[in-house]
Design a protein around this motif. Structure first.
Motif, PDB file in Angstrom:
ATOM      1  N   UNK A  93       0.844  -1.189   0.000  1.00 23.76           N
ATOM      2  CA  UNK A  93       0.000   0.000   0.000  1.00 23.76           C
ATOM      3  C   UNK A  93       0.884   1.244   0.000  1.00 23.76           C
ATOM      4  N   UNK A  94       0.481   2.270  -0.735  1.00 24.68           N
ATOM      5  CA  UNK A  94       1.189   3.553  -0.818  1.00 24.68           C
ATOM      6  C   UNK A  94       2.519   3.439  -1.540  1.00 24.68           C
ATOM      7  N   UNK A  95       2.691   2.415  -2.398  1.00 21.17           N
ATOM      8  CA  UNK A  95       3.926   2.250  -3.153  1.00 21.17           C
ATOM      9  C   UNK A  95       3.828   3.011  -4.455  1.00 21.17           C
ATOM     10  N   UNK A  96       4.875   3.763  -4.799  1.00 20.89           N
ATOM     11  CA  UNK A  96       4.908   4.497  -6.058  1.00 20.89           C
ATOM     12  C   UNK A  96       5.415   3.561  -7.153  1.00 20.89           C
ATOM     13  N   UNK A  97       4.675   3.484  -8.237  1.00 23.60           N
ATOM     14  CA  UNK A  97       5.049   2.610  -9.342  1.00 23.60           C
ATOM     15  C   UNK A  97       5.840   3.393 -10.372  1.00 23.60           C
ATOM     16  N   UNK A  98       6.975   2.869 -10.761  1.00 18.97           N
ATOM     17  CA  UNK A  98       7.782   3.488 -11.813  1.00 18.97           C
ATOM     18  C   UNK A  98       7.439   2.809 -13.134  1.00 18.97           C
ATOM     19  N   UNK A  99       7.514   3.578 -14.211  1.00 18.74           N
ATOM     20  CA  UNK A  99       7.119   3.066 -15.524  1.00 18.74           C
ATOM     21  C   UNK A  99       8.034   1.937 -15.970  1.00 18.74           C
ATOM     22  N   UNK A 100       9.345   2.046 -15.674  1.00 24.26           N
ATOM     23  CA  UNK A 100      10.286   1.029 -16.147  1.00 24.26           C
ATOM     24  C   UNK A 100      10.068  -0.316 -15.460  1.00 24.26           C
TER      25      UNK A 100
ATOM     26  N   UNK B 148      13.183   7.584 -17.580  1.00 27.14           N
ATOM     27  CA  UNK B 148      13.050   7.240 -16.168  1.00 27.14           C
ATOM     28  C   UNK B 148      12.996   8.472 -15.274  1.00 27.14           C
ATOM     29  N   UNK B 149      13.727   9.517 -15.636  1.00 25.13           N
ATOM     30  CA  UNK B 149      13.787  10.712 -14.794  1.00 25.13           C
ATOM     31  C   UNK B 149      12.455  11.443 -14.758  1.00 25.13           C
ATOM     32  N   UNK B 150      11.836  11.603 -15.925  1.00 24.74           N
ATOM     33  CA  UNK B 150      10.572  12.329 -16.012  1.00 24.74           C
ATOM     34  C   UNK B 150       9.358  11.421 -15.841  1.00 24.74           C
ATOM     35  N   UNK B 151       9.592  10.092 -15.825  1.00 19.18           N
ATOM     36  CA  UNK B 151       8.498   9.127 -15.741  1.00 19.18           C
ATOM     37  C   UNK B 151       7.540   9.285 -16.927  1.00 19.18           C
ATOM     38  N   UNK B 152       8.132   9.358 -18.144  1.00 18.07           N
ATOM     39  CA  UNK B 152       7.385   9.600 -19.374  1.00 18.07           C
ATOM     40  C   UNK B 152       7.546   8.406 -20.306  1.00 18.07           C
ATOM     41  N   UNK B 153       6.465   8.040 -20.985  1.00 16.19           N
ATOM     42  CA  UNK B 153       6.477   6.951 -21.959  1.00 16.19           C
ATOM     43  C   UNK B 153       6.216   7.531 -23.336  1.00 16.19           C
ATOM     44  N   UNK B 154       7.074   7.217 -24.321  1.00 15.36           N
ATOM     45  CA  UNK B 154       6.871   7.654 -25.703  1.00 15.36           C
ATOM     46  C   UNK B 154       6.306   6.480 -26.489  1.00 15.36           C
ATOM     47  N   UNK B 155       5.115   6.691 -27.076  1.00 16.03           N
ATOM     48  CA  UNK B 155       4.401   5.631 -27.783  1.00 16.03           C
ATOM     49  C   UNK B 155       4.263   6.019 -29.250  1.00 16.03           C
ATOM     50  N   UNK B 156       4.499   5.053 -30.138  1.00 13.76           N
ATOM     51  CA  UNK B 156       4.368   5.292 -31.570  1.00 13.76           C
ATOM     52  C   UNK B 156       2.930   5.062 -31.984  1.00 13.76           C
TER      53      UNK B 156
END
Length: 152
Positions: A28-35, A118-126
């Motif tokens: 609970x209350x865990x931050x999920x990273x995109x990677x 990873x730094x900005x927590x951003x995903x680039x999708x085509x």
């Protein structure tokens, strides 16, 4: 707010619940990273709300043809006949007519992840994703449906 305070979670603008296959390793209350969830080259399904166009006529909404513009015609962009008279005496449900266009939930399937920052927590999708810039999107692993696996 009471649920968040009891769990010790800071209130955020958007709160979303995701169903997981297994709860092992998550707290609970865990931050999920995109990677942790995705990697470059993965196929994902992206769902969101499409751009709302408001109330639109039949030409824009359903690509109907317009009527003649000259020789006394008075139906330029009107819908025209929408059904028979006495029998059945009603308009069938689902008839293509003017109405609200857009602003619906849409899922775009099998888009490829090009890059993850990873730094900005951003995903680039085509590919094209639903909605306006800044729209809230839900990214999930792609469901591969109807794949024929050759027998060996």
């Amino acid at each position: 707010m009471g649920h968040l305070e009891k769990s010790g979670i800071i209130p955020l603008r958007h709160l979303q619940e995701f169903r997981l296959q297994s709860v092992d390793g998550f707290e609970s209350n865990q931050r999920l990273a995109v990677e942790e969830l995705f990697k470059e080259g993965d196929l994902v399904d992206v769902s969101g709300t499409t751009i709302g166009k408001g109330f639109q006529g039949g030409i824009k909404r359903h690509h109907f043809k317009r009527g003649p513009m000259t020789h006394g015609s008075k139906s330029h962009r009107q819908l025209g006949s929408i059904g028979a008279g006495t029998t059945p005496g009603r308009v069938y449900p689902g008839k293509k007519m003017p109405g609200r266009m857009g602003g619906t939930k849409r899922k775009i399937r099998k888009l490829k992840i090009v890059k993850i920052d990873n730094e900005l927590n951003v995903v680039m999708i085509k590919g094209a994703v639903p909605g306006k810039p800044g729209n809230l999107l839900r990214i999930t692993p792609a469901k591969i449906v109807g794949v024929n696996i050759p027998k060996s």
